[in-house]
Design an enzyme around this catalytic site. Structure first.
Site, PDB file in Angstrom:
ATOM      1  N   ARG A  28       0.779  -1.602  -0.220  1.00 16.56           N
ATOM      2  CA  ARG A  28       0.268  -0.091   0.293  1.00 16.56           C
ATOM      3  C   ARG A  28       1.549   1.050  -0.109  1.00 16.56           C
ATOM      4  NH1 ARG A  28      -4.410  -1.060   4.829  1.00 16.56           N
ATOM      5  NH2 ARG A  28      -3.929   1.553   4.816  1.00 16.56           N
ATOM      6  N   ARG A  39       0.483   8.617  10.080  1.00 16.45           N
ATOM      7  CA  ARG A  39      -0.980   7.703  10.776  1.00 16.45           C
ATOM      8  C   ARG A  39      -0.654   7.388  12.199  1.00 16.45           C
ATOM      9  NH1 ARG A  39      -0.316   2.831   7.341  1.00 16.45           N
ATOM     10  NH2 ARG A  39      -1.879   2.098   7.733  1.00 16.45           N
TER      11      ARG A  39
END
Ligand code: AMP
Length: 219
Positions: free
Chosen positions: A166, A177
């Site tokens: 990803r 994140r």
């Protein structure tokens, strides 16, 4: 053994890499329940080249959350679909307090949340899980270069599809994140604890053991 139908309406909470998606897929493979992953929905939008997908991708690649209203509207229409009439797992939603409040407002007493499951994993473990994660471009199966390698590097054992990384599973985006989880999503633990619906699972264990505990918690 779990029944093949269940009336659970669950939120899976946890940092990126905590195993929410892996476990949600396993539950959905076993019982009749809609697995609703907002991350997967956004990635599908991105692949389709839609305006929404393109807008979301800029946030996702930077490790940031997409704007609340965009994701709230997306989830609202998704949980109205027939396959989500009685049972669903929300994987990756809500991630902010406004999203949690919007979800509450959108659910009537008849279809209120039944479980909120938090998957707890120390931050030091998450980084290794995320940098090594690979996803099958064809069937979506999740692999790990060290902890769950496929028989042939880069190829999915299940369907022969190509394994991809990803774009937000790279170190620069992962740091952001994790910070976003700490500051914006972790406060939801207290929100749901106060409502008496939170169940916490130590997810720093093998996926099989976590799955067994999850099934017990979802009874
Ligand atoms: P995930 O696959 O759940 O790790 O999500 C990947 C990315 O999609 C996140 O880092 C966000 O950019 C975006 N995303 C997914 N779910 C949400 C959400 N509930 N609110 C905002 N952004 C989200």
């Amino acid at each position: 053994m779990m029944p093949t139908t269940m009336q659970a309406r669950c939120v899976f909470l946890g940092a990126p890499g905590a195993g929410k998606g892996t476990q949600a897929k396993r539950v959905a493979g076993m019982v009749d329940i809609a697995h609703i992953s907002t991350g997967d929905m956004l990635r599908e939008e991105g692949k389709s080249g839609s305006e929404l997908g393109m807008e979301a991708k800029t946030y996702m690649d930077a490790g940031k959350l997409v704007p609340d209203q965009l994701i709230i509207d997306m989830v609202k229409s998704r949980i109205q679909k027939p396959d989500a009439a009685s049972a669903w797992i929300l994987d990756g939603f809500p991630r902010t307090l406004p999203q949690a409040e919007a979800l509450d407002q959108n659910l009537s007493n008849d279809n209120a949340l039944t479980h909120v499951i938090s998957f707890a994993v120390p931050e030091a473990v998450l980084m290794g899980r995320l940098t090594g994660r690979r996803t099958c471009a064809r069937c979506g199966a999740i692999w790990h270069i060290a902890h769950k390698p496929p028989a042939k590097a880069g190829i999915c054992d299940n369907c022969g599809g190509e394994l991809t990384q990803r774009s937000d599973d790279r170190e620069e985006a992962i740091g952001k994140r994790l910070e976003v989880y700490r500051t914006q999503t972790a406060p939801l633990l207290a929100y749901y604890r106060d409502r008496g619906v939170l169940k916490e699972i130590d997810a720093d264990r093998s996926p099989d053991i976590v799955f067994q505990e999850l099934l017990t918690q979802m009874q």
